[in-house]
Design a protein around this motif. Structure first.
Motif, PDB file in Angstrom:
ATOM      1  N   ASN A   1     -33.345 -25.130 -21.212  1.00 19.83           N
ATOM      2  CA  ASN A   1     -34.261 -26.250 -21.405  1.00 19.83           C
ATOM      3  C   ASN A   1     -34.121 -26.822 -22.824  1.00 19.83           C
TER       4      ASN A   1
ATOM      5  N   HIS B   1     -33.850 -30.746 -18.455  1.00 20.66           N
ATOM      6  CA  HIS B   1     -33.942 -29.432 -17.804  1.00 20.66           C
ATOM      7  C   HIS B   1     -32.523 -28.937 -17.490  1.00 20.66           C
TER       8      HIS B   1
ATOM      9  N   GLU C   1     -37.731 -21.607 -10.404  1.00 20.14           N
ATOM     10  CA  GLU C   1     -37.417 -22.551  -9.328  1.00 20.14           C
ATOM     11  C   GLU C   1     -37.352 -23.993  -9.847  1.00 20.14           C
ATOM     12  N   HIS C   2     -36.381 -24.760  -9.328  1.00 17.55           N
ATOM     13  CA  HIS C   2     -36.227 -26.160  -9.723  1.00 17.55           C
ATOM     14  C   HIS C   2     -37.543 -26.938  -9.576  1.00 17.55           C
ATOM     15  N   CYS C   3     -37.787 -27.834 -10.528  1.00 16.91           N
ATOM     16  CA  CYS C   3     -38.877 -28.800 -10.356  1.00 16.91           C
ATOM     17  C   CYS C   3     -38.379 -29.873  -9.375  1.00 16.91           C
ATOM     18  N   PRO C   4     -39.253 -30.745  -8.868  1.00 18.52           N
ATOM     19  CA  PRO C   4     -38.802 -31.763  -7.912  1.00 18.52           C
ATOM     20  C   PRO C   4     -37.703 -32.677  -8.467  1.00 18.52           C
TER      21      PRO C   4
ATOM     22  N   CYS D   1     -35.298 -31.899 -10.607  1.00 18.82           N
ATOM     23  CA  CYS D   1     -34.025 -31.166 -10.594  1.00 18.82           C
ATOM     24  C   CYS D   1     -33.578 -30.858  -9.173  1.00 18.82           C
TER      25      CYS D   1
ATOM     26  N   SER E   1     -41.917 -21.652  -8.373  1.00 17.85           N
ATOM     27  CA  SER E   1     -42.842 -22.636  -8.963  1.00 17.85           C
ATOM     28  C   SER E   1     -44.287 -22.202  -8.736  1.00 17.85           C
TER      29      SER E   1
ATOM     30  N   VAL F   1     -46.001 -33.795 -12.911  1.00 16.48           N
ATOM     31  CA  VAL F   1     -45.215 -33.757 -11.668  1.00 16.48           C
ATOM     32  C   VAL F   1     -45.690 -32.596 -10.800  1.00 16.48           C
ATOM     33  N   ARG F   2     -45.912 -32.869  -9.521  1.00 16.88           N
ATOM     34  CA  ARG F   2     -46.394 -31.810  -8.621  1.00 16.88           C
ATOM     35  C   ARG F   2     -45.347 -30.722  -8.452  1.00 16.88           C
ATOM     36  N   PRO F   3     -45.756 -29.456  -8.425  1.00 17.65           N
ATOM     37  CA  PRO F   3     -44.804 -28.347  -8.309  1.00 17.65           C
ATOM     38  C   PRO F   3     -44.382 -28.083  -6.856  1.00 17.65           C
TER      39      PRO F   3
END
Ligand code: ZN
Length: 161
Positions: A45, A55, A83-86, A88, A106, A123-125
Motif C-alpha cells: 500500500n 493499493h 481481501e481486495h477492496c471493490p 481492486c 474484508s 467505499v463499501r467492503p
C-alpha cells in the motif's frame, strides 16, 4: 483449502504489509505469482501521499495488463494480506487475472476497525465474489489473519497518537 506454498506467499504479503506500516502506510501487501510458482510482481500500500487508489492489488492489475498476455494472466494467482477492496477486485476482473488467495477477509477488517473505533471508509467492503463474476477465491487463514490484525492495530494506534 490452502497449501503450504499458498501460506508461504501469504507470509511474504504480510512482510510487505509490515514494510508499508514502517513507511507510514496502511498495512497491506500483495504478490502476483505465475502458473509455475514464480513471483512476477509484488507491492504494498502507498496511500500515505494522499492518493487512496494506490493499493497493491491495483498495481498488480496494471502491471499484468502491461506485461502479460491475457492467457498468462488467467493462470496467475494473486496473494494478498487482505481481501481486495471493490476497486481492486474490479481492476483484477477487468484485467482477467486468476485465482485470489487472501490471509484476512474484508469482513474481518471491518470488525477489527470497528473494534478500534475507526470510522468506516467511503467505499463499501463488498466481498470479491460480489464484484468479479466466477471469481476463484481462497481465504482467510485464521493464523495468518491474526498477524494481519496485529499490523492494523499498530497502524491505527500510531494514527491516534
Ligand atoms: Zn484496493
Amino acid at each position: 483449502m490452502l497449501t503450504d506454498q499458498d501460506r508461504e506467499f501469504l507470509r511474504r504479503c504480510i512482510e510487505l504489509a509490515a514494510t508499508a506500516l514502517e513507511s507510514g502506510d496502511e498495512p497491506f501487501g500483495s504478490v502476483l505469482v505465475s502458473a509455475e510458482g514464480a513471483v512476477l510482481f509484488e507491492d504494498h500500500n502507498r496511500v500515505s501521499g494522499g492518493d487512496h487508489t494506490q493499493h497493491p492489488e491495483f498495481a498488480i492489475a496494471r502491471w499484468a495488463a502491461h506485461n502479460l498476455r491475457p492467457a498468462e494472466r488467467a493462470k496467475t494467482t494473486v496473494y494478498t494480506s487482505g481481501e481486495h477492496c471493490p476497486m481492486c477486485a474490479a481492476a483484477h476482473g477487468w484485467v482477467g487475472l486468476g485465482r485470489i488467495v487472501y490471509a484476512s477477509s474484508s469482513a474481518q477488517l471491518v470488525q477489527w476497525l470497528s473494534d478500534l473505533g475507526v470510522p468506516p471508509g467511503p467505499v463499501r467492503p463488498l466481498p470479491i465474489t460480489e464484484v468479479i463474476r466466477d471469481a476463484v477465491v481462497h481465504g482467510p487463514d485464521e493464523t495468518l489473519a491474526e498477524s494481519v490484525r496485529q499490523l492494523h492495530v499498530r497502524f491505527h494506534r500510531s494514527q491516534m497518537q
